[in-house]
Motif scaffolding. Structure first.
Motif, short mmCIF file in Angstrom:
data_model
loop_
_atom_site.label_atom_id
_atom_site.label_comp_id
_atom_site.label_asym_id
_atom_site.label_seq_id
_atom_site.Cartn_x
_atom_site.Cartn_y
_atom_site.Cartn_z
N LEU A 5 0.82 -1.21 0.00
CA LEU A 5 0.00 0.00 0.00
C LEU A 5 0.85 1.27 0.00
O LEU A 5 0.46 2.28 -0.57
N ARG A 6 2.01 1.21 0.63
CA ARG A 6 2.90 2.38 0.61
C ARG A 6 3.38 2.67 -0.82
O ARG A 6 3.64 3.83 -1.16
N ASN A 7 3.49 1.63 -1.63
CA ASN A 7 3.97 1.78 -3.00
C ASN A 7 2.85 1.64 -4.03
O ASN A 7 3.11 1.37 -5.20
N LYS A 69 -0.72 9.48 6.15
CA LYS A 69 0.68 9.88 5.99
C LYS A 69 1.57 8.71 5.62
O LYS A 69 1.37 7.60 6.08
N ASN A 70 2.53 9.00 4.76
CA ASN A 70 3.59 8.05 4.43
C ASN A 70 4.90 8.81 4.61
O ASN A 70 5.38 9.46 3.69
N GLY A 71 5.44 8.78 5.82
CA GLY A 71 6.57 9.66 6.13
C GLY A 71 6.07 11.08 6.18
O GLY A 71 5.14 11.40 6.92
N ASN A 72 6.64 11.94 5.33
CA ASN A 72 6.18 13.33 5.25
C ASN A 72 5.26 13.57 4.07
O ASN A 72 4.88 14.71 3.79
N ALA A 73 4.93 12.50 3.35
CA ALA A 73 4.06 12.61 2.18
C ALA A 73 2.71 11.96 2.46
O ALA A 73 2.48 11.38 3.51
N ARG A 74 1.80 12.09 1.48
CA ARG A 74 0.50 11.46 1.58
C ARG A 74 0.46 10.21 0.72
O ARG A 74 1.02 10.17 -0.38
N LEU A 75 -0.21 9.18 1.22
CA LEU A 75 -0.47 8.01 0.40
C LEU A 75 -1.55 8.36 -0.63
O LEU A 75 -2.33 9.30 -0.42
N PRO A 76 -1.63 7.62 -1.74
CA PRO A 76 -2.56 7.99 -2.82
C PRO A 76 -4.01 7.58 -2.56
O PRO A 76 -4.73 7.26 -3.48
#
Length: 210
Positions: A5-7, A69-76
């Motif tokens: 899911l992260r990728n 959140k995915n680190g400092n980014a957003r997941l899609p």
């Protein structure tokens, strides 16, 4: 499963996010499910979606987007939380539900009464609180896979709502827990993977008929 899911890659990158609209009865655990998903990805207990104590009326009053959140980014993918469905004129209006499904409601929109209309958009049923339906699951969440009581609830719900059994996703939300539980996380991740795959398939199908 977290790594998948992260990728996760969208069939149409221009979509930006796959949005999951959560609707259902008051107190069904919609906001808790959002928090439970976020817990898994953050590796800790979170409270981004506020959850009320049982009161019989909906705690969510406005249309709000919850990003993961995915680190400092957003997941899609993102969730849109709406009011619970109520017998009284306190829930969400039919036109509001349709506009929400189409992505036409502005952030912070005040929500009102509703009934549900069917659309071509994929639907799944996240069956929360399996521990309340089966004492075996209450003592061991892994029993969710083999519980006869849960299977019967899934079949009944499938028959009444017209949703296939493979779209019935039993999940135990985080509610009173103070630490994460691997067995709970597996069910949450399985549900999210199914939801995202169905939504991504829908985007692909729209592209083919554009």
């Amino acid at each position: 499963m977290v790594g998948v899911l992260r990728n996760f890659e969208l069939n149409d990158p221009d979509v930006g996010h796959l949005r999951c609209l959560l609707h259902g009865p008051v107190g069904a655990g919609k906001s808790s499910f959002i928090n439970s998903v976020n817990n898994v990805f953050q590796g800790r207990i979170t409270s981004g979606a506020l959850v009320a104590a049982a009161s019989g009326t909906s705690f969510t009053k406005t249309y709000k987007t919850h990003y993961i959140k995915n680190g400092n980014a957003r997941l899609p993918f993102a969730f849109n939380d709406v009011m619970g469905l109520e017998a009284q004129e306190n829930g969400m209006q039919p036109k509001d539900l349709i506009n929400a499904l189409k992505g036409h409601l502005p952030e912070g929109y005040k929500l009102f009464h509703s009934i549900i209309s069917s659309t071509g958009i994929p639907q799944v049923v996240v069956m929360t609180m399996p521990d309340k339906a089966c004492v075996l699951v209450d003592s061991d969440v892994k029993r969710i896979y083999t519980s006869k009581a849960i299977k019967e609830k899934m079949q009944t719900c499938s028959n009444e709502l017209g949703v296939p059994m493979n779209c019935m996703l039993p999940v135990k939300n985080y509610h009173e827990e103070e630490m994460l539980d691997d067995d709970m996380d597996i069910r949450i991740l399985n549900a999210m993977t199914q939801i995202m795959n169905f939504a991504n398939d829908y985007i692909w199908d729209l592209q083919q008929h554009a």
